[in-house]
Design an enzyme around this catalytic site. Sequence first.
Site, short mmCIF file in Angstrom:
data_model
loop_
_atom_site.label_atom_id
_atom_site.label_comp_id
_atom_site.label_asym_id
_atom_site.label_seq_id
_atom_site.Cartn_x
_atom_site.Cartn_y
_atom_site.Cartn_z
N CYS A 187 -12.83 1.28 -4.24
CA CYS A 187 -11.82 0.64 -5.07
C CYS A 187 -12.57 -0.35 -5.96
O CYS A 187 -13.60 0.00 -6.52
CB CYS A 187 -10.72 -0.02 -4.22
SG CYS A 187 -11.32 -1.12 -2.93
N HIS B 255 2.17 7.36 0.59
CA HIS B 255 1.94 8.73 0.11
C HIS B 255 0.53 8.88 -0.46
O HIS B 255 -0.12 9.92 -0.29
CB HIS B 255 2.98 9.11 -0.93
CG HIS B 255 2.87 8.34 -2.22
ND1 HIS B 255 2.09 8.75 -3.27
CD2 HIS B 255 3.44 7.17 -2.62
CE1 HIS B 255 2.17 7.87 -4.26
NE2 HIS B 255 2.98 6.90 -3.89
N ILE C 79 0.85 -1.18 0.00
CA ILE C 79 0.00 0.00 0.00
C ILE C 79 0.89 1.24 0.00
O ILE C 79 1.70 1.42 0.91
CB ILE C 79 -0.92 0.02 1.24
CG1 ILE C 79 -1.80 -1.23 1.26
CG2 ILE C 79 -1.77 1.28 1.26
CD1 ILE C 79 -2.78 -1.34 0.13
#
Length: 218
Positions: free
Chosen positions: A151, A130, A127
């Site tokens: 998602c 940022h 994952i």
Amino acid sequence: MKIANGDREVCVASPAAKAPSVGDEKEREADAFVPPLNFAMVDNGVFRSGFPHSGNFSFLKSLGLRSVIYLCPEPYPEENKEFLKANGIRLFQFGMDGSQLMFSLMWLAIATYLQMDAGRQEHYVKIPEHAIREALQVVLDVRNHPLLIHCKRGKHRTGCLVGCLRRLQKWCLTSIFDEYQRFAAAKARVSDQRFIELFDISTFKHLPTSFSCSKRVV
């Protein structure tokens, strides 16, 4: 049906029911309120789900969304973009690769830490921190509410973002993991939960424990 005729009752065939036309079926579909897969309310003005399709558009429209956070790297479908444009909804895309990559050494470290069987290797998805941080900034800005986080299935990437939000909201890890596992079910990943646990929230300031009731102002 039966019609009285003096002392007798006469059986008469009932008129055939009119078959629904294709147009009628489309109108009913447009009027139906069908939520996307794994849809749920996260907080006031914040929702989560799997990937929405055209059959979900009427339901999403009823939410008065102002923003959508999309956590996949693939281009957003034109049909979905047209729906967003028609309803004045802004799209924020933070592409996170959902492909499963095997990292045996990392799994070994996690298994050792959790005192688990290292032979039970897990498909690990990295994952990007940022991207989670940037997405959280969008979520925390109430000017973007109401918003939908999604998602593909509403399990892993969405679960990680919501889990990090819960960290900011001072939830205990047990409650955070319970929520994550409720959506991921049998697909729950130790690596996702480890990411949530280690996520550094110290750089976020003035954090709300909850959002006030957010309604879109046209």
